[in-house]
Design an enzyme around this catalytic site. Structure first.
Site, mmCIF file in Angstrom:
data_model
loop_
_atom_site.group_PDB
_atom_site.id
_atom_site.type_symbol
_atom_site.label_atom_id
_atom_site.label_comp_id
_atom_site.label_asym_id
_atom_site.label_seq_id
_atom_site.Cartn_x
_atom_site.Cartn_y
_atom_site.Cartn_z
ATOM 1 N N ASP A 18 0.871 -1.174 0.000
ATOM 2 C CA ASP A 18 0.000 0.000 0.000
ATOM 3 C C ASP A 18 0.910 1.227 0.000
ATOM 4 O O ASP A 18 1.622 1.472 0.984
ATOM 5 C CB ASP A 18 -0.879 -0.030 1.250
ATOM 6 N N TYR A 59 -8.053 16.007 -7.577
ATOM 7 C CA TYR A 59 -7.225 15.140 -8.426
ATOM 8 C C TYR A 59 -6.182 15.966 -9.180
ATOM 9 O O TYR A 59 -5.007 15.586 -9.258
ATOM 10 C CB TYR A 59 -8.121 14.374 -9.404
ATOM 11 N N LYS A 83 -2.037 15.796 -9.155
ATOM 12 C CA LYS A 83 -1.212 15.525 -10.336
ATOM 13 C C LYS A 83 -0.297 16.714 -10.668
ATOM 14 O O LYS A 83 0.798 16.529 -11.203
ATOM 15 C CB LYS A 83 -2.096 15.141 -11.522
#
Ligand code: NAD
Length: 249
Positions: free
Chosen positions: A52, A144, A148
């Site tokens: 993970d 998101y 990024k």
């Protein structure tokens, strides 16, 4: 092509989509590849280790196990990532921390654990999976996109930090790619067919990017044949970032 013969690669999030395509391509070109994933069920010749990327102990154990199994690590593909939808108000603090933890801090965790091994390699390369969301303003992708954008900046900073050590660092910026991830997105859309058509129309080529096409760019950046390429972002987005074409009539 066997440009990866003798090289040892780790691909995070390699049990699905872009990661699986990249891991399979590197293996087909001669690399020994270990995949890190939450559920690391991967076809041979790939091998999987449960990891993970949001858990430092899990990452350290997985990197140690991969290095032992492979006899070292030359290539790291930091590809594991999760999505988030909505504008800047849509997610609470816990969700902001969760997504940044996987998409950004995950890259730091895997990279810092792997660096001692990469420093021993003559063909060390890191490829991060970034996104067009880092370079274009997309609606309803605030969290998101922030994650990024950080991946893009981190890629450049890491490239600068490690260039003198002979470790190349680059990223790929896919447009919307036809992976299980997008399948899940479409499943929850009110009208999946219309949503898919809208995603296709957003890319000048009029179709989604394939995972294999992104994998080709990852392999290009990871290959020892690309020894002078570092600190770059390669778009694989059907022209979405840079082209301005009239709408189809
Ligand atoms: N599909 C797209 O349209 C698209 C576009 C641009 C960028 N990307 C990026 O590409 C990467 C891969 O996306 P995909 O479309 O192949 O998605 P996917 O959901 O098909 O695969 C992602 C994989 O990452 C794994 N993963 C998630 N969280 C993890 C964690 N904490 N630790 C380890 N593994 C974990 C998942 O189990 C899964 O196997 C992501 O970083 C994503 O942001 C995807």
């Amino acid at each position: 092509m066997t440009d990866f013969a003798g090289l040892r690669a780790v691909v995070t999030g390699g049990a699905s989509g872009i990661g699986l395509a990249a891991a399979s391509l590197l293996a087909s070109r001669g690399a020994q590849v270990v995949v890190f994933d939450l559920k690391p069920d991967v076809p041979e010749p790939l091998s999987g280790i449960a990891a993970d990327v949001s858990d430092d102990n899990s990452v350290r154990d997985a990197v140690a196990a991969a290095a032992l199994q492979l006899g070292g690590i030359d290539i790291v593909v930091n590809n594991a990532g999760i999505g988030a939808q909505g504008n800047v108000t849509a997610n609470d603090d816990d969700e902001w921390h969760r997504v940044l933890d996987v998409n950004v801090v995950g890259i730091a965790r895997v990279t810092r654990a792997a660096l001692p091994h990469l420093r021993k390699s003559d063909a060390a390369a890191i490829v991060n999976t970034c996104s067009i969301a880092a370079t274009a303003g997309l609606p309803n992708r605030a969290l998101y996109s922030a994650s990024k954008g950080a991946v893009l900046a981190l890629t450049m900073a890491m490239a600068a930090d490690h260039v003198r050590e002979g470790i190349r660092v680059n990223c790929v910026n896919p447009g919307t790619a036809d992976t299980p991830w997008v399948g899940r997105l479409l499943d929850v859309a009110a009208d999946p067919a219309a949503e898919r058509a809208a995603l296709e129309a957003r890319q000048p080529m009029g179709r989604l990017v394939s995972a294999d096409e992104v994998a080709q760019a990852i392999a290009y950046l990871a290959s020892p044949l690309s020894g002078s390429t570092t600190g770059t972002a390669v778009a694989v987005d059907g022209g979405m970032q840079n082209l301005r074409i009239p709408a189809a009539r």
